[in-house]
Scaffold this motif. Structure first.
Motif, mmCIF file in Angstrom:
data_model
loop_
_atom_site.group_PDB
_atom_site.id
_atom_site.type_symbol
_atom_site.label_atom_id
_atom_site.label_comp_id
_atom_site.label_asym_id
_atom_site.label_seq_id
_atom_site.Cartn_x
_atom_site.Cartn_y
_atom_site.Cartn_z
ATOM 1 N N PRO A 143 -7.034 34.273 55.562
ATOM 2 C CA PRO A 143 -7.792 34.469 56.809
ATOM 3 C C PRO A 143 -8.426 35.857 56.863
ATOM 4 N N LEU A 145 -9.403 38.369 59.438
ATOM 5 C CA LEU A 145 -9.166 38.580 60.866
ATOM 6 C C LEU A 145 -9.686 39.945 61.300
ATOM 7 N N LYS A 146 -10.106 39.979 62.557
ATOM 8 C CA LYS A 146 -10.653 41.206 63.127
ATOM 9 C C LYS A 146 -9.653 42.351 63.014
ATOM 10 N N GLU A 147 -8.370 42.051 63.296
ATOM 11 C CA GLU A 147 -7.366 43.140 63.293
ATOM 12 C C GLU A 147 -7.161 43.746 61.900
ATOM 13 N N ASN A 148 -7.619 43.055 60.864
ATOM 14 C CA ASN A 148 -7.536 43.615 59.507
ATOM 15 C C ASN A 148 -8.904 44.077 59.002
ATOM 16 N N PHE A 150 -11.499 42.399 59.010
ATOM 17 C CA PHE A 150 -12.084 41.231 58.344
ATOM 18 C C PHE A 150 -11.910 41.284 56.819
ATOM 19 N N ASP A 153 -5.473 40.126 54.014
ATOM 20 C CA ASP A 153 -4.246 40.913 53.968
ATOM 21 C C ASP A 153 -3.499 40.540 52.678
ATOM 22 N N TRP A 326 -18.221 37.083 69.059
ATOM 23 C CA TRP A 326 -17.104 36.331 69.615
ATOM 24 C C TRP A 326 -17.540 35.713 70.936
ATOM 25 N N HIS A 355 -10.899 29.782 60.719
ATOM 26 C CA HIS A 355 -10.776 31.125 61.290
ATOM 27 C C HIS A 355 -12.113 31.665 61.800
#
Ligand SMILES: *Cc1c(COP(=O)(O)O)cnc(C)c1O
Length: 394
Positions: A143, A145-148, A150, A153, A326, A355
């Motif tokens: 995925p 993700l915004k918190e990473n 993009f 991980d 978003w 995602h």
């Protein structure tokens, strides 16, 4: 009648939007289509003229060589040197492709046995996943993700999966997100690939379409990358040549040889005249790409401001032709409402993977004055947000 590999293709999610688009056009709606990743700008004239000359050269009328003309591969190597300061041997570290999509689609056939794993980002260009499946492999989703930021991980990939995976697809600057990868991430990626015996397939067609002076890099700039990775590059987006079908894959010589083996059994190379024109494109003065980039920069500025103004959450894209906003809730519903209220067509994020749900992708591949018109019309979507907030809806 059809083989499983066709039957098992994911459903075509945009059928509803496509139909609504056609119906709106039939009703006389002035549709602004911001859903396509295909530059509206023409190929620069000096490249078109080069093709016209090359067509008259009868040596181009016969089968081309499988791996591409050495002169084209040398032009690619020279371009990598001047653009990224990366050294490539045109003999065995560069392969000519019929557009990078062709190479991406064929590459898994060289490395994936039935049941093998391939790590693929999500959301992403759909070809990574389908090409893996066509080779009998199993895509494992990473995925974005915004918190990473993009980025995938890497620590979250289970050791067993990492050990079993044969290849990993990645794409920075990223379509559909517009995110770029840091040098530090690329270094971690190369270590991860080396530790786990994974071939990295980095798709890099947007390296030259960057904004605010943030020039983007090649994965091959990292020490040791050439031992574990190849990078796909294309003339499509850099020089507005999507229709011409020419690109290249560069890097690890063994990986290049594998892809070449598959290709020599499937296609017979790229038309020699297109390669001759491709050489001229790659040798263009830098002003050619600077000018194209300026046009996109202007459009990004206009559309970014408009999307912020209507209250959508989005980051300023660092590169590519896309804004990734978003919207929350169903991206298909939002796209339908957008078309209904404004006549603008954008791509629901879920079309790029689970995602991507909750996001909409806006492309800037329309004339600047049409992008301005789209920005004005977006005002009409403002009330949607307010209404949603008032009713506590999603
Ligand atoms: C446009 C695009 C390509 C490829 O293009 P070709 O025209 O086949 O070279 C590859 N990957 C991504 C992510 C793209 O957006």
């Amino acid at each position: 009648m059809y083989a499983d590999r066709i039957k098992n293709l994911p459903p075509y999610l945009f059928a509803g939007i496509d139909k609504a688009k056609q119906e709106a056009r039939a009703r006389g709606v002035d549709v602004i289509d911001l859903s396509v990743g295909d530059p509206d700008l023409p190929t620069p004239d000096h490249i078109v003229q080069a093709l016209k000359r090359a067509v008259d050269d009868s040596s181009n009328h016969q089968y081309p060589s499988y791996e591409g003309k050495l002169a084209f591969r040398k032009a690619v190597a020279d371009w990598y040197k001047k653009t990224f300061d990366v050294d490539l041997d045109p003999e065995d570290e560069v392969l000519t492709l019929i557009g990078s999509k062709e190479g991406i689609a064929h590459a898994p056939l060289a490395f994936i046995n039935p049941g093998d794993l391939a790590l693929v980002p999500d959301p992403a260009y759909p070809v990574y996943r389908t090409a893996t499946a066509f080779a009998g492999g199993e895509p494992v989703v990473m995925p974005l993700l915004k918190e990473n930021g993009f980025l995938p991980d890497l620590d979250a990939i289970p050791a067993e999966i990492a050990r079993r995976a044969k290849i990993m697809f990645l794409n920075y600057p990223n379509n559909p997100i517009g995110a770029t990868a840091s040098r530090k991430f690329f270094e971690e990626l190369v270590d991860f690939a080396r530790d786990n015996g994974i071939i990295i397939m980095h798709d890099n067609p947007y390296s030259e379409i960057y904004f605010d002076g943030n020039r983007s890099s090649s994965l091959l700039e990292v020490d040791g990358a050439k031992d574990v990775a190849v990078e796909f590059h294309s003339l499509s987006k850099t020089y507005n040549m999507t229709g011409w079908r020419i690109g290249s894959v560069v890097g690890d010589a063994d990986v290049i040889a594998g892809i070449g083996k598959i290709k020599s059994n499937i296609d017979s190379g790229t038309f020699g005249a297109v390669q001759d024109a491709g050489i001229v494109a790659l040798n263009s003065p830098r002003e050619v790409v600077d000018e194209i980039r300026q046009v996109y920069q202007q459009r990004i500025d206009i559309l970014y401001r408009a999307l912020r103004d209507i209250g959508l959450e989005l980051e300023r894209p660092r590169a590519t032709l896309y804004l990734w906003a978003w919207v929350g809730g169903s991206s298909i519903d939002y796209a339908a409402e957008l078309l209904e209220r404004t006549g603008i067509v954008a791509t629901p994020g879920v079309g790029f993977g689970e995602h991507g749900e909750g996001y909409i992708r806006f492309s800037i591949t329309r004339e600047t004055k049409r992008v301005e018109e789209a920005a004005r019309r977006l005002e009409k979507m403002k009330t949607r947000r307010i209404r949603a907030t008032e009713t506590g809806g999603n």
